[in-house]
Design an enzyme around this catalytic site. Structure first.
Site, short mmCIF file in Angstrom:
data_model
loop_
_atom_site.label_atom_id
_atom_site.label_comp_id
_atom_site.label_asym_id
_atom_site.label_seq_id
_atom_site.Cartn_x
_atom_site.Cartn_y
_atom_site.Cartn_z
N ASN A 10 7.39 -1.59 46.78
CA ASN A 10 8.11 -2.68 46.12
C ASN A 10 9.60 -2.48 46.35
O ASN A 10 10.19 -1.54 45.82
CB ASN A 10 7.77 -2.65 44.61
CG ASN A 10 8.60 -3.62 43.80
OD1 ASN A 10 9.29 -4.48 44.34
ND2 ASN A 10 8.55 -3.47 42.48
N LYS A 12 11.95 -4.30 45.34
CA LYS A 12 12.76 -4.81 44.23
C LYS A 12 13.92 -5.67 44.79
O LYS A 12 13.72 -6.36 45.77
CB LYS A 12 13.24 -3.66 43.34
CG LYS A 12 12.07 -2.79 42.88
CD LYS A 12 12.44 -1.79 41.83
CE LYS A 12 11.20 -0.99 41.45
NZ LYS A 12 11.43 -0.05 40.36
N HIS A 93 5.60 -6.67 36.14
CA HIS A 93 6.38 -5.43 36.31
C HIS A 93 7.25 -5.21 35.07
O HIS A 93 7.78 -6.16 34.50
CB HIS A 93 7.24 -5.52 37.57
CG HIS A 93 7.82 -4.19 37.96
ND1 HIS A 93 8.90 -3.65 37.30
CD2 HIS A 93 7.43 -3.28 38.89
CE1 HIS A 93 9.15 -2.45 37.83
NE2 HIS A 93 8.28 -2.21 38.80
N GLU A 95 10.15 -4.27 34.75
CA GLU A 95 11.52 -4.79 34.87
C GLU A 95 11.57 -6.28 34.54
O GLU A 95 12.63 -6.82 34.20
CB GLU A 95 12.08 -4.48 36.26
CG GLU A 95 12.41 -2.99 36.38
CD GLU A 95 12.34 -2.42 37.79
OE1 GLU A 95 12.30 -3.19 38.76
OE2 GLU A 95 12.32 -1.17 37.90
N GLU A 166 2.23 2.00 35.28
CA GLU A 166 3.60 2.46 35.53
C GLU A 166 4.31 2.76 34.21
O GLU A 166 4.83 1.84 33.56
CB GLU A 166 4.39 1.37 36.26
CG GLU A 166 3.80 0.99 37.60
CD GLU A 166 4.87 0.41 38.52
OE1 GLU A 166 5.09 0.99 39.58
OE2 GLU A 166 5.51 -0.59 38.16
N GLY A 172 11.97 5.06 38.55
CA GLY A 172 13.32 5.29 39.05
C GLY A 172 14.02 6.48 38.42
O GLY A 172 15.24 6.63 38.55
N SER A 211 8.29 6.86 40.25
CA SER A 211 8.84 8.05 40.91
C SER A 211 7.86 8.74 41.85
O SER A 211 7.92 9.96 42.02
CB SER A 211 9.39 9.04 39.88
OG SER A 211 10.50 8.46 39.20
P1 PGA Z 1 10.10 3.95 41.62
O1 PGA Z 1 9.63 2.50 41.16
O2 PGA Z 1 9.08 4.43 42.62
O3 PGA Z 1 11.45 3.75 42.23
O4 PGA Z 1 10.10 4.81 40.40
C1 PGA Z 1 8.27 2.24 40.93
C2 PGA Z 1 8.07 0.81 40.51
O5 PGA Z 1 8.84 0.27 39.72
O6 PGA Z 1 7.08 0.19 40.95
#
Ligand code: PGA
Length: 255
Positions: A10, A12, A93, A95, A166, A172, A211
């Site tokens: 992803n 983003k 997600h 976010e 997640e 992140g 992560s």
């Molecule tokens: P990340 O993001 O691997 O940068 O932690 C994962 C995600 O939000 O799908």
């Protein structure tokens, strides 16, 4: 890992036409590991270009609207995403669920999942607890409730669905849960899928996200009920993402 491993990157809100070179390199790497299904999810304006640039990986969307079309300035429908070359969409997600993001509630996430399926897109539905919820011992209850309320109920939904677990606090941050905690949560998600879909729930792949990197992928992918990974930061370069794809192939071979 009894189900075919599924590794999804992803991007983003990152990406440019110049970065399609990374997508091409990821595509070439994926071609070397046919046992692994690979998807890459750029910002919407790059979907069409990326879909035309790759051949062995699927291209997805990061979101879609609940409606098939209409007066929704700035939004993109599942049908338009499919027409641009997407074959799946991520919905829910964290976010987007976050108040500082788009404040999406479970009912909206479910409607988006159903809109995606109606446009012939497969769906990756994201769920996960916050750090405060985990510290309070509520992680499994929170995720089970999110899952139940946001799963698409369209006829045959399970066949075109993956769920990504997640934990919000792992995204992140470089922090990952203990492998035993991942396995326990994936077991709880499987129980929720069986309750919702009956036998079909057994075939839904449950991905871990948060992560994931080349160093921890093999261990996480080897955990019970982990059928793949949703990768953010480490999917931005072919070098780091290919290492995760190769780890998935290795775990599949061993398992
Ligand atoms: P990340 O993001 O691997 O940068 O932690 C994962 C995600 O939000 O799908």
């Amino acid at each position: 890992m009894a189900l075919r491993p599924y590794i999804v990157g992803n991007w983003k809100m990152n990406g440019s036409r110049a970065m399609l070179a990374e997508a091409r390199a990821i595509d070439r790497a994926a071609a070397r590991y046919p046992a692994v299904e690979v998807g890459l999810v750029p910002p919407a304006p790059l979907i069409n270009l990326m879909a035309e640039a790759v051949s062995d990986i699927a291209v997805g969307a990061q979101d879609c609207h609940t409606a098939p079309s209409g007066a929704f300035t700035g939004d993109v429908s599942a049908a338009t995403l499919a027409d641009a070359g997407a074959s799946f969409a991520i919905v829910g997600h964290s976010e987007r669920r976050a108040k500082a993001g788009h404040g999406e509630k479970d009912a909206v996430v479910r409607a988006k999942a159903e809109a995606a399926l109606a446009a012939d897109l497969a769906v990756i539905l994201c769920v996960g607890e916050t750090e405060a919820e985990r510290d309070a011992g509520k992680a499994e209850a929170v995720v089970a409730a999110q899952l139940k309320a946001s799963l698409p109920r369209t006829e045959g939904a399970a066949v075109r669905l993956a769920v990504a677990y997640e934990p919000v606090w792992a995204i992140g941050t470089g922090r990952v849960p203990a492998v035993a905690d991942v396995a326990a949560m994936h077991g709880a998600i499987r129980a929720g899928l069986l309750a919702a879909y009956g036998e079909d729930g057994a075939g839904v792949r449950i991905l871990y996200g948060g992560s994931v990197n080349a160093g921890n992928a093999a261990e996480l992918l080897g955990a019970d009920e982990v059928a793949g990974a949703l990768v953010g930061g480490a999917s931005l370069t072919a070098e780091s993402f290919a290492a995760i794809i190769s780890a998935a192939a290795m775990v599949a071979e061993e398992g």
